[in-house]
Design an enzyme around this catalytic site. Structure first.
Site, PDB file in Angstrom:
ATOM      1  N   HIS A 395       0.830  -1.204   0.000  1.00  0.00           N
ATOM      2  CA  HIS A 395       0.000   0.000   0.000  1.00  0.00           C
ATOM      3  C   HIS A 395       0.863   1.252   0.000  1.00  0.00           C
ATOM      4  CE1 HIS A 395      -4.192  -1.562   1.412  1.00  0.00           C
ATOM      5  NE2 HIS A 395      -4.048  -1.559   0.115  1.00  0.00           N
ATOM      6  N   ARG A 502     -10.390  -7.304  -9.119  1.00  0.00           N
ATOM      7  CA  ARG A 502     -10.115  -8.446  -8.245  1.00  0.00           C
ATOM      8  C   ARG A 502     -11.197  -8.511  -7.168  1.00  0.00           C
ATOM      9  NH1 ARG A 502      -5.375  -5.330  -8.365  1.00  0.00           N
ATOM     10  NH2 ARG A 502      -3.690  -6.165  -9.675  1.00  0.00           N
ATOM     11  N   ARG A 538     -13.273 -10.345 -12.337  1.00  0.00           N
ATOM     12  CA  ARG A 538     -12.690 -11.687 -12.282  1.00  0.00           C
ATOM     13  C   ARG A 538     -13.335 -12.464 -11.143  1.00  0.00           C
ATOM     14  NH1 ARG A 538      -6.380 -12.147 -11.070  1.00  0.00           N
ATOM     15  NH2 ARG A 538      -7.125 -11.700  -8.949  1.00  0.00           N
ATOM     16  N   GLU A 636      -2.704 -17.562 -18.083  1.00  0.00           N
ATOM     17  CA  GLU A 636      -1.609 -17.312 -17.145  1.00  0.00           C
ATOM     18  C   GLU A 636      -0.804 -18.557 -16.822  1.00  0.00           C
ATOM     19  OE1 GLU A 636      -3.389 -15.753 -13.531  1.00  0.00           O
ATOM     20  OE2 GLU A 636      -5.265 -16.787 -13.977  1.00  0.00           O
ATOM     21  N   ASN A 659       2.143 -11.528 -15.315  1.00  0.00           N
ATOM     22  CA  ASN A 659       2.925 -11.791 -14.104  1.00  0.00           C
ATOM     23  C   ASN A 659       3.043 -13.289 -13.847  1.00  0.00           C
ATOM     24  OD1 ASN A 659       2.737  -9.049 -13.980  1.00  0.00           O
ATOM     25  ND2 ASN A 659       1.554  -8.965 -12.107  1.00  0.00           N
ATOM     26  N   ASP A 660       1.897 -13.968 -13.754  1.00  0.00           N
ATOM     27  CA  ASP A 660       1.920 -15.415 -13.510  1.00  0.00           C
ATOM     28  C   ASP A 660       2.452 -16.174 -14.712  1.00  0.00           C
ATOM     29  OD1 ASP A 660       1.204 -15.760 -10.888  1.00  0.00           O
ATOM     30  OD2 ASP A 660      -0.940 -15.771 -11.280  1.00  0.00           O
ATOM     31  N   ARG A 670       9.207 -14.724  -8.493  1.00  0.00           N
ATOM     32  CA  ARG A 670       9.770 -13.367  -8.533  1.00  0.00           C
ATOM     33  C   ARG A 670       9.883 -12.738  -7.159  1.00  0.00           C
ATOM     34  NH1 ARG A 670       5.246  -9.174 -10.408  1.00  0.00           N
ATOM     35  NH2 ARG A 670       3.450 -10.049  -9.365  1.00  0.00           N
ATOM     36  N   CYS A 707      -3.167  -7.713 -18.988  1.00  0.00           N
ATOM     37  CA  CYS A 707      -3.506  -7.045 -17.732  1.00  0.00           C
ATOM     38  C   CYS A 707      -2.427  -7.202 -16.663  1.00  0.00           C
ATOM     39  CB  CYS A 707      -4.835  -7.558 -17.182  1.00  0.00           C
ATOM     40  SG  CYS A 707      -4.833  -9.311 -16.742  1.00  0.00           S
TER      41      CYS A 707
END
Length: 787
Positions: A395, A502, A538, A636, A659-660, A670, A707
């Site tokens: 955050h 999300r 999602r 992904e 990312n995935d 990562r 995304c």
């Protein structure tokens, strides 16, 4: 060397126990070897040394004595002046210290450094790389043992033992020296960043930067103001409550005070944050008012513990849920839970901390900064943020990007306790921090900061302009988000909608599954806020590595475990309830799209579609005027890449989670410091996977969105445009930067760059190509200024 220096020495690169294992094996069961005992004593003595000079003196004296050598010396590498410098010795001429400087790479010292491995010679004089040094008196010695001092793959220097007679040092002696060399690396790194090493040399060396992770782009120059947590939860003991009602009342009162603090911070920062970033305050309120936190603490109070002790146990339990998650964004929420716990404890203890004196151009520094500490700084005074922990998905990082404040996270080597009041430079593009920078460094970064300000002004002029290439090709830019605020400040209109919403966080902060009506309220809010622009919601992506507090799962390998669509298909009542809530939320708006996560087989898609159609039909039968929205799948995992054509036949669109996908293709976590450098979205395998996805989608006329973080990287824009990606979804802070690149190039130029990139054999070559390409259109400042 006390404090952080000692800690650096303790952890080093190799570790005491592992490095000394060979030496320890020479002793009997339950008995430490003399070498291991010597090693422990040396480390302890060095920990108490006041500075690096004394620490080096202790090491050369004690190692020489422990091994029975005639000489022990330490040479440190001066890369800027390309030389090895003798910094300490016991056995050679004392006047040679600081004066003997070998050309980098020359002699046996250079050989050890070059190979980054230990060299053990009976007769050094006969070796072809031997270099005679008369100033030290070293020519009379034959036996040689040199061990590299390594930190993060970089050889910092060489620890050397010499023997007058011919001698091949034994395995336990070699292990002993190698272990000390690895322990020494941390202390040298600390001394170098603290400027101490420069003072030990006659002519000094340029100021070094401290590496970290880039969290918010920009250049910050100012004065360090160090902050620290106001209350220590871990130090709270268990204590029998005298009056349970009073304890409960005190706890609820403290929660109310924290809620008021949150409202005050939100009001203070609202003018500087987008709607997406303001939603972070909603996240904290959700956590603060969650059943898990409130009821959990009250339950422990009723069991007899006093309020602070009950709070400590609840926060620890709640934070652990997030700590155990693989998803970087959700794992960072653990620090938010602990921040809230500390704030509540502060009010419980009725602590009145002395007000912090912020100065113009404050660089806020801390070991574990909280977003509320950042919100406490007047925005006009905040020039930068530096934390020794965290990441760009914390955050703190999200707030910094939203406020436009340069930030570097995970700057582990920063001596926090010793930088108060010192000038700092924060390079938020590369995650670098300079402490007390020299004139040259400061002047260069001042120039970059001015260029950055000009660029920011230029980017603001792009607001409300279309995101289209110079040859008229429109590329919609969407937002990735998990919560939205009811406020509508400027900035939210920049996106074409939401490309990834999300849904996990409202599930995680509760102690039971949210009902259909509660879910519908959340989804309706985001759909209304962005209407008529599309919002892609999602479905629940939890399980395995992201367990719910009330639905725990423990698996040996959560990376490949029960998660995403796998768990919701196995628990169809969860999936049906969520889909019903999503469909009901869209009534009268018709801007909904549904996205299915973690798809690895066509069978999963078929099952999910059957359930979605079932929920749709149920709602129609119940009288709800719902329409079936477009449905897509996330690509992904590698299996989905190879079946993308079959998947595209079944759904309306594809969305690539880079990312995935990168993590699974490269077999790299990562978030693991040991292998994180191998994680690179520009790896040729990732680029070819993206091309295959687009080719499969094209067969059935389906659109493809990206995304992941790659979508928000201005460098990647060239490749994604060249490939023919239809839209991009990213964090709010990246929208204008990506739009700037899109409006500066044509699709034809993007295809040319892509064609060359596909001929590259490694990610580094692709990155260099893209840096040249973005510099060629005058936009180098968007990525890494000064590179």
């Amino acid at each position: 060397m006390t404090g952080l220096a000692a800690e650096q020495l303790e952890r080093g690169s190799g570790g005491l126990d592992g490095g000394a294992s060979v030496a320890a094996s020479a002793a009997g069961p339950g008995q430490a070897s003399p070498m291991l005992e010597s090693l422990r004593r040396i480390v302890q003595e060095v920990n108490n040394a006041p500075d690096l000079e004394r620490a080096l003196t202790i090491i050369v004296q004690r190692v020489k004595q422990a091994v029975g050598a005639d000489v022990c010396s330490v040479y440190l590498n001066d890369f800027d002046n390309r030389r090895h410098v003798l910094h300490a010795t016991d056995g050679l001429r004392a006047k040679a210290v600081g004066r003997v400087r070998l050309e980098l790479g020359r002699g046996l010292i250079g050989l050890v450094s070059e190979r980054a491995e230990t060299i053990n010679l009976d007769d050094a004089v006969s070796h072809p790389r031997y270099q005679r040094i008369t100033d030290t008196g070293e020519e009379q010695y034959h036996g040689f043992l040199g061990a590299p001092i390594i930190q993060n793959r970089k050889v910092l220097g060489v620890l050397v033992l010499r023997q007058r007679e011919k001698r091949h040092f034994g395995d336990d002696e070699v292990t002993f020296v190698v272990t000390l060399a690895s322990q020494l690396a941390g202390a040298i790194t600390f001394a170098r960043t603290n400027g101490e090493l420069a003072r030990l040399q006659d002519d000094g060396i340029p100021q070094r930067f401290l590496p970290g992770l880039p969290a918010s782009p920009g250049i910050g120059i100012g004065t360090a103001v160090v902050v620290y947590p106001p209350a220590d939860l871990n130090a709270v003991p268990d204590r029998r409550a005298e009056n349970l009602d009073n304890e409960a009342k005190d706890f609820l009162g403290a929660v109310e005070h924290v809620a008021e603090d949150l409202d005050r911070f939100a009001a203070r920062t609202q003018a500087h944050l987008s709607a997406e970033d303001m939603a972070l305050f909603d996240a904290w309120r959700l956590m603060l008012e969650s059943d898990t936190l409130i009821d959990g603490t009250l339950s422990r109070i009723r069991a007899g513990n006093w309020a602070p002790g009950a709070l400590r146990e609840t926060i620890a339990e709640h934070a652990k849920v997030f700590d155990d998650m693989d998803d970087a964004y959700l794992r960072e929420r653990a620090s938010d839970v602990r921040d809230l716990g500390r704030c509540i404890l502060t009010h419980l203890q009725k602590l009145t901390a002395a007000p912090i004196q912020y100065v113009p151009n404050t660089i806020l520094v801390g070991d574990e900064l909280s977003a509320m500490q950042i919100a406490d700084v007047p925005r006009e005074m905040l020039a930068g943020i530096v934390s020794t922990t965290g990441s760009g998905s914390s955050h703190v990082g999200i707030l910094a990007r939203g406020m436009g404040v340069p930030a570097a996270m995970a700057v582990a080597d920063l001596p926090v306790g010793r930088v108060e009041g010192r000038e700092l430079v924060v390079d938020g593009y590369r995650g670098r921090v300079y402490v007390a920078p020299g004139p040259t460094v400061r002047t260069e970064y001042q120039r970059l900061a001015e260029d950055d300000a000009a660029l920011t002004s230029e980017l603001q002029a792009l607001r409300h302009l279309p995101s289209e290439t110079s040859d008229g090709y429109l590329v919609p830019l969407y937002l990735n988000t998990g919560l939205v605020s009811e406020a509508r400040p400027l900035g939210i209109e920049e996106s074409s909608g939401v490309g990834l919403y999300r849904t996990e966080l409202p599930f995680i902060v509760r102690d039971t599954f949210p009902g259909e009506t509660a879910q519908m309220s959340n989804y309706r809010r985001v759909l209304e806020l962005f209407a008529p622009r599309p919002v892609t919601i999602r479905t629940l992506d939890i399980g395995g590595d992201k367990p719910l507090p009330y639905f725990p799962m423990h698996e040996a390998n959560p990376f490949l475990g029960w998660r995403g669509i796998r768990i919701t298909l196995d628990q169809p009542e969860i999936f049906l309830t969520q889909v019903r809530a999503i469909l009901r939320a869209s009534i009268g708006l018709d801007n909904l799209q549904i996205l299915l996560p973690m798809i690895s087989t066509v069978g999963e898609v078929d099952e999910a579609l059957l359930l979605i159609h079932r929920a749709h039909e149920e709602l129609l039968e119940e009288g709800y005027q719902v329409r079936l929205p477009p449905i897509g799948v996330m690509i992904e995992v590698p299996a989905a890449v190879y079946q993308c054509e079959a998947l595209a036949r079944r759904v309306d669109f594809l969305s690539v989670g880079t990312n995935d996908l990168t993590q699974y293709l490269l077999a790299v976590d990562r978030n693991n410091a040991h292998v994180a450098k191998l994680y690179d979205e520009f790896h040729p395998a990732v680029l070819r996977a993206l091309l295959q996805i687009l080719a499969g989608a094209r067969v059935h006329g389906r659109e493809v969105s990206v995304c992941g973080e790659m979508a928000g990287d201005p460098l990647a824009t060239f490749l994604l445009l060249g490939m023919g990606v239809h839209s991009l979804s990213m964090g709010a802070g990246s929208l204008l930067r990506v739009k700037r690149v899109i409006r500066s190039i044509s699709r034809a130029r993007a295809r040319e760059v892509l064609k060359v990139a596909l001929q590259c054999e490694d990610a580094a070559s692709v990155r260099r190509l893209l840096l040249d390409a973005i510099e060629a259109v005058g936009l180098g400042g968007l990525v890494r200024p000064g590179k």
